[in-house]
Design an enzyme around this catalytic site. Sequence first.
Site, mmCIF file in Angstrom:
data_model
loop_
_atom_site.group_PDB
_atom_site.id
_atom_site.type_symbol
_atom_site.label_atom_id
_atom_site.label_comp_id
_atom_site.label_asym_id
_atom_site.label_seq_id
_atom_site.Cartn_x
_atom_site.Cartn_y
_atom_site.Cartn_z
ATOM 1 C CG MET A 218 -1.925 -1.136 1.233
ATOM 2 S SD MET A 218 -2.977 -1.140 2.689
ATOM 3 C CE MET A 218 -3.953 0.346 2.420
ATOM 4 C CG HIS A 219 0.591 3.255 2.530
ATOM 5 N ND1 HIS A 219 -0.727 3.582 2.790
ATOM 6 C CD2 HIS A 219 0.942 2.335 3.468
ATOM 7 C CE1 HIS A 219 -1.139 2.894 3.841
ATOM 8 N NE2 HIS A 219 -0.161 2.128 4.264
ATOM 9 C CG ASP B 218 -0.140 -5.154 1.854
ATOM 10 O OD1 ASP B 218 -0.973 -4.418 2.437
ATOM 11 O OD2 ASP B 218 1.086 -4.984 1.965
#
Length: 478
Positions: free
Chosen positions: A76-77, A232
Amino acid sequence: MYLGLDLGTSGLKGVLIDDAQTVLAEAVAPLTVSRPHDGWSEQAPADWIRAAEKVLGELAGFGLGALRGIGLSGQMHGATLLDAADDVLRPCILWNDTRAAAEAAELDADPRFRAISGNIVFPGFTAPKLLWVARHEPQIFARTAKVLLPKDYLRLWLTGEHVAEMSDAAGTSWLDTAKRDWSEELLSASGMRREQMPRLVEGSEVSALLRPELAQRFGLPKRVVIAGGGGDNAASGIGVGVVRAGQAFVSLGTSGVLFAANDGYQPDPATAVHTFCHALPGTWHQMGVILAATDALNWFARLAGTSAAELAADLGPLKAPGKTRFLPYLGGERTPLNDAAVRGAFIGLEHATDREAATRAVLEGVTFAIRDCRDALAATGTRIESLLAVGGGSRSRYWLEAIATALGTPVSLPIAGDFGGAFGAARLALMAATGAGAEIVTQPTISAVIEPVSVLSSAFDEGHARYRAAQAAIRGLT
């Protein structure tokens, strides 16, 4: 037949399942991380495409002529910046990159971010990274036409479309997490525009169709749907069947996660708990996140000149925490500290501290960090009635006994198999292709239930208190 692709930090994994959700084949392609400066963590998106080509090529040998859907999961991110021609403008800034700590603090000081996103603006989130780019790489920022999360760059390659889904988008600091839509207010506050964002879908919905040229190249049918997928951890929640309130899992991977499903939206940013959309419509989840779990054990193994598996194998039965304490903050910490600058430490070293004692201290340190996450989740009203263990660290019975004892909660260990992000993504592909719902998201068969070692409960309570005292002592030291 359904395929899940999980784009992790260290590799891309593909899992192929049938209509009965039996795993038919798997393939993995490794990835590396670039750290050009202290606190930086980057990857080249072109490497993700090469990894996907490798995985699809290997699975094509199994035969993909009956494939109906592909689901995506991923780290992520990450900030993947594209120009108007969809060319990548710079390496992707990853989830564990802390360069934007000052920008994160600045955005977090604006009360709208916590109120609308439901979360602290952490340095690893996407919005502060774009503010950092605007200030330090203004020419790149000026050319940025789209910002995609890592798995959604894979989707662009697969489909030609810019699409994200709710669970991953919730980790950007741009999503109105309650309304499950981009927030014009938060975008504007960080110098961004809605047209720079991808279209949003739910994780179990069809996001787009596979490009015909890729279908032909890898021997796939003409019409293959691409599911929205999930970040995830949300995809892992789908993989292990953690989708209802009271269900939780602890993930002992590179980072550590205590993940709990929620039926409703109940944010409490002050706890540093992550409150995100789940990968199914109308559901949310919360996470306590620590940045180094098996990463901490691997770091110590390198220092000791051996492997993490060998260290964990030498420990015998669970023991009371000793004098040596380990703070696992090798690259900062999220829950509950929200501190990008804090660093790890051994405390209480003495002549009697040998390799075994130090290894136990490392495992205990991560265990106590997970207990901090449990306490933070409890402060929001989230309850944990059942707890599954996943990730590479779950192979250590010693570690699982330590976690069960520290949390006072039995830990269930699934049968051998992969129930992580790739499997969850494959389940989401099945849902998108067939219209199936949450009823297919069952929990795996349990091979063992690790009970708390009751005679050591008080010792672990005392160990956690010493850990918290050490935590307070090292704050502000670098």
